[in-house]
Write an enzyme that holds these catalytic residues in place. Structure first.
Site, short mmCIF file in Angstrom:
data_model
loop_
_atom_site.label_atom_id
_atom_site.label_comp_id
_atom_site.label_asym_id
_atom_site.label_seq_id
_atom_site.Cartn_x
_atom_site.Cartn_y
_atom_site.Cartn_z
N LEU A 1 6.36 1.74 4.16
CA LEU A 1 7.48 2.15 3.30
C LEU A 1 8.13 3.43 3.83
O LEU A 1 9.29 3.70 3.52
CB LEU A 1 7.01 2.35 1.86
CG LEU A 1 6.64 1.04 1.13
CD1 LEU A 1 5.96 1.34 -0.19
CD2 LEU A 1 7.88 0.18 0.92
N GLY B 1 0.84 -1.20 0.00
CA GLY B 1 0.00 0.00 0.00
C GLY B 1 0.86 1.24 0.00
O GLY B 1 1.99 1.22 0.53
N HIS C 1 -4.63 1.72 7.42
CA HIS C 1 -3.26 2.24 7.54
C HIS C 1 -3.03 3.36 6.52
O HIS C 1 -2.46 4.41 6.83
CB HIS C 1 -2.29 1.07 7.33
CG HIS C 1 -0.84 1.43 7.24
ND1 HIS C 1 0.10 0.96 8.15
CD2 HIS C 1 -0.14 2.20 6.36
CE1 HIS C 1 1.28 1.44 7.83
NE2 HIS C 1 1.18 2.19 6.74
C1 QAP Z 1 0.94 -1.03 5.08
O1 QAP Z 1 3.07 -1.29 4.17
C2 QAP Z 1 0.68 -2.33 5.77
O2 QAP Z 1 9.93 -1.88 6.24
C3 QAP Z 1 1.73 -1.13 3.81
O3 QAP Z 1 11.79 -2.60 4.45
C4 QAP Z 1 1.71 -3.17 6.17
O4 QAP Z 1 3.67 -1.89 2.11
C5 QAP Z 1 -0.60 -2.71 6.02
C6 QAP Z 1 7.78 -2.38 3.35
C7 QAP Z 1 1.45 -4.37 6.81
C8 QAP Z 1 -0.86 -3.92 6.65
C9 QAP Z 1 0.16 -4.76 7.04
C10 QAP Z 1 8.20 -2.09 4.63
C11 QAP Z 1 8.73 -2.75 2.42
C12 QAP Z 1 6.38 -2.29 2.94
C13 QAP Z 1 9.53 -2.17 4.98
C14 QAP Z 1 4.00 -1.70 3.26
C15 QAP Z 1 10.50 -2.54 4.04
C16 QAP Z 1 10.09 -2.82 2.76
C17 QAP Z 1 5.39 -1.85 3.74
CO CO Z 2 2.47 3.37 5.55
#
Ligand code: QAP
Ligand code: CO
Length: 168
Positions: free
Chosen positions: A93, A46, A134
């Site tokens: 992210l 997302g 989120h």
């Molecule tokens: C939000 O988050 C979310 O730390 C979206 O090193 C996350 O796309 C909603 C990401 C989990 C529900 C459950 C994070 C990629 C991506 C990092 C993401 C990373 C590389 C996060």
């Molecule tokens: Co976020």
């Protein structure tokens, strides 16, 4: 298409409140495609416009296994359908490398507009529900780290500030 730069916590621009989208033109469509490309390239599920320093109420997400089910939600809002909560280990992210458990309503009804401006409704549960909530939080200047302890949040802030000094 273009890969956009993603702001990182504790950047104060992540705290801005996004304004409604009122014009559904070609420029908006280019931005939506750039946002999707940026999310896929970063391997996210997302991404909200706020995270790329565009303060408009618009987000993209794709929680599918094969990364072939993009959702584009413009001017989104949601209603809680059941009082039940669900927990997920959330990441972001804009908070790279950190994951913490957050509890949110499990089942919601999302109302939004699509890229043409037509109204859409979506019943969401599980990871889709968590992800929509989120991302809508981003449009209101909120981050998942706001739901964890101040001690954990401060530690994350210090680690990211240190990383950012090295790379900028
Ligand atoms: C939000 O988050 C979310 O730390 C979206 O090193 C996350 O796309 C909603 C990401 C989990 C529900 C459950 C994070 C990629 C991506 C990092 C993401 C990373 C590389 C996060
Ligand atoms: Co976020």
């Amino acid at each position: 298409m273009a890969i956009l730069q993603i702001l990182e916590f504790p950047d104060p621009r992540l705290r801005k409140i996004a304004a409604p989208v009122t014009v559904f033109d070609a420029e908006l469509h280019v931005f939506i495609d750039d946002l999707l490309e940026t999310m896929y390239e970063a391997e996210g599920i997302g991404l909200a416009a706020t995270q790329v320093n565009v303060h408009k109420r618009l987000l993209v997400l794709d929680v599918s296994e094969n990364k072939d089910s993009p959702h584009v939600l413009i001017n989104p809002s949601f209603e809680v359908i059941e009082d039940e909560l669900t927990e997920y280990d959330e990441g972001c992210l804009s908070v790279p490398g950190f994951y913490e458990t957050v509890s949110r309503p499990k089942t919601i009804k999302v109302s939004a507009q699509n890229r043409s401006g037509a109204s859409l409704e979506l019943n969401a549960e599980g990871i889709l529900s968590t992800c929509v909530q989120h991302e809508i939080d981003h449009l209101d200047g909120k981050l998942f780290v706001d739901y964890i302890s101040a001690l954990k949040r401060t530690r994350i802030r210090h680690k990211l500030e240190k990383d950012q000094k090295k790379t900028t």
